[in-house]
Design a protein around this motif. Structure first.
Motif, PDB file in Angstrom:
ATOM      1  N   PRO A  54       0.768  -1.359  -0.032  1.00 56.99           N
ATOM      2  CA  PRO A  54      -0.055   0.072   0.037  1.00 56.99           C
ATOM      3  C   PRO A  54       0.861   1.347   0.013  1.00 56.99           C
ATOM      4  N   ASN A  55       0.170   2.302  -0.503  1.00 52.60           N
ATOM      5  CA  ASN A  55       0.788   3.570  -0.279  1.00 52.60           C
ATOM      6  C   ASN A  55       1.119   4.021   0.898  1.00 52.60           C
ATOM      7  N   ALA A  70     -15.087   3.045   2.250  1.00 55.59           N
ATOM      8  CA  ALA A  70     -14.009   3.721   1.581  1.00 55.59           C
ATOM      9  C   ALA A  70     -13.971   3.680   0.010  1.00 55.59           C
ATOM     10  N   LEU A  71     -13.608   4.892  -0.767  1.00 54.93           N
ATOM     11  CA  LEU A  71     -13.588   4.568  -2.022  1.00 54.93           C
ATOM     12  C   LEU A  71     -11.864   4.923  -2.586  1.00 54.93           C
ATOM     13  N   ALA A  79      -3.454  -3.074  -4.142  1.00 49.46           N
ATOM     14  CA  ALA A  79      -2.892  -3.151  -3.034  1.00 49.46           C
ATOM     15  C   ALA A  79      -3.391  -2.072  -1.782  1.00 49.46           C
ATOM     16  N   ASP A  80      -3.797  -0.816  -2.002  1.00 49.48           N
ATOM     17  CA  ASP A  80      -4.330  -0.087  -1.408  1.00 49.48           C
ATOM     18  C   ASP A  80      -5.737  -0.602  -0.770  1.00 49.48           C
ATOM     19  N   ALA A  81      -6.460  -1.014  -1.736  1.00 51.02           N
ATOM     20  CA  ALA A  81      -7.740  -1.349  -1.700  1.00 51.02           C
ATOM     21  C   ALA A  81      -7.811  -2.597  -0.781  1.00 51.02           C
ATOM     22  N   ILE A  82      -6.881  -3.684  -0.735  1.00 47.88           N
ATOM     23  CA  ILE A  82      -6.892  -4.746  -0.075  1.00 47.88           C
ATOM     24  C   ILE A  82      -6.192  -4.561   1.559  1.00 47.88           C
ATOM     25  N   TRP A  83      -5.398  -3.471   1.539  1.00 53.24           N
ATOM     26  CA  TRP A  83      -4.670  -2.886   2.878  1.00 53.24           C
ATOM     27  C   TRP A  83      -6.186  -2.408   3.451  1.00 53.24           C
ATOM     28  N   LEU A  84      -6.752  -1.474   2.967  1.00 54.11           N
ATOM     29  CA  LEU A  84      -7.903  -0.831   3.551  1.00 54.11           C
ATOM     30  C   LEU A  84      -8.976  -1.891   4.045  1.00 54.11           C
ATOM     31  N   THR A  90     -15.025  -0.966   4.209  1.00 53.77           N
ATOM     32  CA  THR A  90     -15.840  -1.710   3.184  1.00 53.77           C
ATOM     33  C   THR A  90     -15.201  -0.988   1.798  1.00 53.77           C
ATOM     34  N   VAL A  91     -14.581  -1.310   0.749  1.00 57.54           N
ATOM     35  CA  VAL A  91     -13.927  -0.725  -0.248  1.00 57.54           C
ATOM     36  C   VAL A  91     -14.824  -0.803  -1.519  1.00 57.54           C
TER      37      VAL A  91
END
Length: 237
Positions: A54-55, A70-71, A79-84, A90-91
């Protein structure tokens, strides 16, 4: 798009540009007829474009926020979505590239959070946001096809009252020495970002507005630094 190390790109369809496509020699297909062709073409050139991490500014700024909806704009390989999702969010993860979204969904399927993520193909130039997200994350939304001001102007209205807007991008004067991309008009300073979002007049409480140096590794293994512009703001309820 959005997991950055030396093999990251600067990714934004008409939507996004991740941090290293220009730096690592990836072809962004800027002569493509449309954003889908440009970014699908870039992803097809390599089986993996981003680091899978993730960033770092996302991790630093979101870690203490209570999870909700989250959007992730320009989600790239996910990677960011998976981390969130792993943090309890809920992404909705959005990208213009079907190739990127297919990879992202495959990566999520290897985790135990895939049910928390909805993958959505969308060009920001055709998107009509609704203010329903507790967090909107726009990481490195730079593009030869979409001005960054249009990108952030699309992101802000998607934040629900009481929610958080997180925008991270390249500072025009802080690119690493090996970067091949020097069109400063694609990047922004904190002051330019604040002006574009009208933070002095719109219903925002600014939590963070700064630039931060970050260590990066070049395509040939060389060490360097880059400068990120970082904004985190809360929309008044």
């Amino acid at each position: 798009m959005t997991e950055h190390t030396h093999d990251a790109a600067t990714h934004q369809h008409g939507q996004h540009t991740h941090e290293g496509a220009q730096q690592s020699g990836l072809n962004l297909h800027e002569d493509a007829d449309n954003a889908v062709d440009m970014w699908d073409g870039m992803y097809r050139e390599r089986p993996k474009v981003w680091s899978g991490n993730p960033n770092p500014q996302l991790v630093a700024e979101v870690a203490g926020i209570k999870p909700g909806r989250a959007l992730d704009l320009g989600c790239g390989e996910g990677a960011d979505a998976i981390w969130l999702a792993a943090q309890g969010w809920t992404v909705t993860a959005m990208d213009v590239s079907a190739v990127a979204l297919e990879r992202a969904a495959a990566h999520a399927a290897e985790s135990d959070v895939s049910e928390r993520i909805t993958w959505q193909q969308q060009d920001l130039t055709e998107w009509e946001p609704e203010p329903v997200f507790d967090l909107v994350s726009a990481q490195f939304l730079h593009s030869p096809l979409l001005p960054w001001r249009d990108s952030v102007a699309s992101a802000a209205p998607a934040v629900a009252p009481g929610g958080t807007l997180l925008v991270v991008g390249h500072h025009p004067h802080g690119l690493p020495s090996w970067s091949h991309h020097h069109e400063s008009g694609m990047f922004f300073t904190p002051e330019q970002l604040a002006g574009a979002l009208r933070l002095d007049r719109e219903p925002w409480f600014v939590n963070v507005l700064t630039d931060r140096a970050r260590s990066v590794t070049g395509p040939d293994g060389e060490s360097g630094t880059t400068l990120d512009t970082v904004l985190r703001a809360t929309k008044h309820a």
